[in-house]
Design a protein around this motif. Sequence first.
Motif, short mmCIF file in Angstrom:
data_model
loop_
_atom_site.label_atom_id
_atom_site.label_comp_id
_atom_site.label_asym_id
_atom_site.label_seq_id
_atom_site.Cartn_x
_atom_site.Cartn_y
_atom_site.Cartn_z
N ASN A 95 33.45 49.11 16.56
CA ASN A 95 33.22 50.51 16.93
C ASN A 95 34.39 51.08 17.73
O ASN A 95 34.81 52.22 17.51
N VAL A 96 34.89 50.27 18.68
CA VAL A 96 36.03 50.73 19.49
C VAL A 96 37.26 50.93 18.62
O VAL A 96 37.97 51.94 18.75
N ALA A 97 37.52 49.99 17.72
CA ALA A 97 38.69 50.10 16.85
C ALA A 97 38.62 51.37 16.00
O ALA A 97 39.62 52.08 15.84
N LYS A 98 37.44 51.68 15.48
CA LYS A 98 37.28 52.87 14.64
C LYS A 98 37.52 54.15 15.46
O LYS A 98 38.11 55.12 14.96
N LYS A 99 37.07 54.15 16.71
CA LYS A 99 37.29 55.31 17.57
C LYS A 99 38.78 55.47 17.90
O LYS A 99 39.30 56.59 17.93
N LEU A 100 39.45 54.35 18.13
CA LEU A 100 40.88 54.41 18.41
C LEU A 100 41.66 54.90 17.19
O LEU A 100 42.60 55.68 17.31
N GLN A 101 41.27 54.44 16.01
CA GLN A 101 41.93 54.88 14.78
C GLN A 101 41.78 56.38 14.58
O GLN A 101 42.70 57.06 14.13
N LYS A 102 40.64 56.90 14.93
CA LYS A 102 40.36 58.32 14.72
C LYS A 102 41.01 59.20 15.78
O LYS A 102 41.52 60.29 15.48
N GLN A 103 41.03 58.73 17.04
CA GLN A 103 41.43 59.60 18.14
C GLN A 103 42.86 59.41 18.64
O GLN A 103 43.40 60.28 19.31
N THR A 104 43.49 58.29 18.31
CA THR A 104 44.82 58.02 18.83
C THR A 104 45.86 58.95 18.20
O THR A 104 45.94 59.07 16.98
N ARG A 105 46.63 59.59 19.05
CA ARG A 105 47.70 60.47 18.59
C ARG A 105 49.07 59.99 19.06
O ARG A 105 50.10 60.50 18.63
N LYS A 106 49.09 59.03 19.93
CA LYS A 106 50.36 58.53 20.45
C LYS A 106 50.15 57.14 21.00
O LYS A 106 49.14 56.85 21.64
N VAL A 107 51.10 56.25 20.72
CA VAL A 107 51.09 54.91 21.31
C VAL A 107 52.44 54.68 21.97
O VAL A 107 53.48 54.84 21.34
N THR A 108 52.40 54.36 23.25
CA THR A 108 53.63 54.01 23.95
C THR A 108 53.50 52.58 24.45
O THR A 108 52.41 51.99 24.41
N PHE A 109 54.57 52.02 24.92
CA PHE A 109 54.53 50.65 25.41
C PHE A 109 55.57 50.46 26.51
O PHE A 109 56.52 51.23 26.64
N GLU A 110 55.35 49.44 27.29
CA GLU A 110 56.32 49.02 28.30
C GLU A 110 56.55 47.52 28.14
O GLU A 110 55.60 46.74 28.26
N LYS A 111 57.76 47.15 27.86
CA LYS A 111 58.09 45.74 27.86
C LYS A 111 58.09 45.24 29.30
O LYS A 111 58.53 45.94 30.20
N THR A 112 57.59 44.04 29.49
CA THR A 112 57.58 43.47 30.84
C THR A 112 58.42 42.21 30.96
O THR A 112 58.70 41.76 32.06
N GLY A 113 58.81 41.65 29.83
CA GLY A 113 59.64 40.45 29.87
C GLY A 113 58.85 39.17 29.98
O GLY A 113 59.27 38.13 29.47
N ASN A 114 57.72 39.21 30.65
CA ASN A 114 56.88 38.01 30.79
C ASN A 114 55.43 38.42 30.92
O ASN A 114 55.10 39.57 31.24
N ASP A 115 54.56 37.46 30.69
CA ASP A 115 53.13 37.76 30.62
C ASP A 115 52.51 37.99 31.99
O ASP A 115 51.48 38.66 32.10
N LEU A 116 53.12 37.45 33.05
CA LEU A 116 52.56 37.65 34.39
C LEU A 116 52.59 39.13 34.79
O LEU A 116 51.57 39.68 35.23
N ILE A 117 53.74 39.78 34.62
CA ILE A 117 53.82 41.20 34.98
C ILE A 117 52.92 42.01 34.05
O ILE A 117 52.25 42.96 34.49
N ALA A 118 52.87 41.66 32.77
CA ALA A 118 51.97 42.36 31.84
C ALA A 118 50.52 42.24 32.31
O ALA A 118 49.77 43.22 32.30
N THR A 119 50.13 41.05 32.74
CA THR A 119 48.76 40.81 33.20
C THR A 119 48.46 41.59 34.48
O THR A 119 47.39 42.20 34.62
N LEU A 120 49.42 41.59 35.41
CA LEU A 120 49.23 42.31 36.67
C LEU A 120 49.16 43.82 36.45
O LEU A 120 48.35 44.51 37.06
N LYS A 121 50.02 44.32 35.55
CA LYS A 121 50.01 45.76 35.24
C LYS A 121 48.69 46.15 34.58
O LYS A 121 48.08 47.17 34.91
N GLU A 122 48.25 45.34 33.64
CA GLU A 122 46.99 45.62 32.97
C GLU A 122 45.84 45.64 33.96
O GLU A 122 45.01 46.56 33.97
N ASN A 123 45.78 44.65 34.82
CA ASN A 123 44.71 44.56 35.82
C ASN A 123 44.72 45.77 36.76
O ASN A 123 43.68 46.38 37.02
N GLU A 124 45.90 46.13 37.25
CA GLU A 124 46.03 47.25 38.19
C GLU A 124 45.68 48.57 37.52
O GLU A 124 44.94 49.40 38.08
#
Length: 454
Positions: A231-260
């Motif tokens: 259900n979530v995937a279908k809603k994202l497919q329908k409503q998403t108009r932009k996807v951006t990203f931030e490279k973090t270089g390692n999974d620790l910073i990615a995990t901390l950023k996601e959590n925060e």
Amino acid sequence: MYVILDIETTGGKFNEEGITEIAIHRFDGHKVVDKFISLVNPEKEIQPFVVKLTGINDKMLRTAPKFYEIAKRIVEITEDAVLVAHNAQFDYRILRTEFRRLGYNFERKTLCTVNLSKELIPDKESYSLGKLVRSLGIPVSDRHRANGDALATLQLFKLLLAKDSNKSIIKTVIKEGSMGELSDRQINLVEQLPNDTGVYYMYDKDGDLIFLGRSTDIKKKVNKHFTGVSNVAKKLQKQTRKVTFEKTGNDLIATLKENEELRRVKPKYNSSIRKKLFNYGVFIKENKDGYLSLFIDKTTTTDQTIGTFSSYIAAKNFVHKTTKEFTLCNKVNYISEAKTNCGNYEDGTCNGACIKKEATEVYNARVKQVIETYSLAGKNILIKDKGREIGEYSAILIKNGEFKGYGYYNLNHQINNIHILESIITNMKSTQNTIHLILTYLRKNKRVQQIQLH
């Protein structure tokens, strides 16, 4: 897409200045994908104070192209991009004036790194480009030349994007852009995403963040969202108009950023946030004979723990591994008699696990090594890991056992000077969960360097 711009001019009366040099770097938020650098013949004299400031003189510009000869290239490299400059109002005005003289209406969205810096890096003594980048440890060469200043502005903008935890920069750009229905380019957006570690953000037509996640392969993860059947995937497919990203270089910073960011932003389609990421802790206790031992218990806090774990099995595996690593007894209440065999020694020798003062001190010293190795309590360290590109490193700052934030650096003096280090750090909140995430990562990645801070 952004274009980092710097212009040098002849000086003179307002709206009568001419361009003497221009540098443009087309930047996709992660890397420079195109650039244009050129001297320009302004067809007018340069003011003496400008010659002294920039080193550009009339003789240097005699054979340089005139503005109309490079105008098409400027239009092309800035097309569908946001113009970014330090004091953007000035550079944008100069460009529009030059194009107006050619009868062309040049219009672009703009972002000013002076204003962004005041918002995201408050309380700086000065926001002039030279003083600001020096205070942040950003190297700058050819000051007051277009390309030197453009490159310094580019590094500053990268830092500002990293510090923009609320994503106000991205949201402003998206909301001001023309949205409409999904275009072919947006439908195929996943093909433009990298196979790199980082955090990705999915936005709706109003520029609101509706989902964020992390992955060691951003492209693969986002592709799952666009091809999923939940259900979530279908809603994202329908409503998403932009996807951006931030490279973090390692999974620790990615995990901390996601959590925060999940905690603070609470995007519409992310599942409810877990208040606590762990259930068990490993503690130290002293038995009746004065020996220290490791024991596992349920916990709601990281205080007084060597480490926290999401399950009892994970905690038990850590204790088992640690007893071997530090030659400890592998029983919980392990010493009851003077000649007890401590499991690791089949010949019965005590190796410091005998009931006498000297042996107790030797054995307990090994237990204390476990605390020093695996706990953050009271530590002042910098956790050094991979950066987002070759030659760059990431830095996670721990002060007095608390997580302060993360940043990226290229030069060692940026981390050797505590004032510069704290300036480049993106501040984040230290919580029980962040300490848990950091300790979990360090246990799994022993190659990661921990640098003592003095």
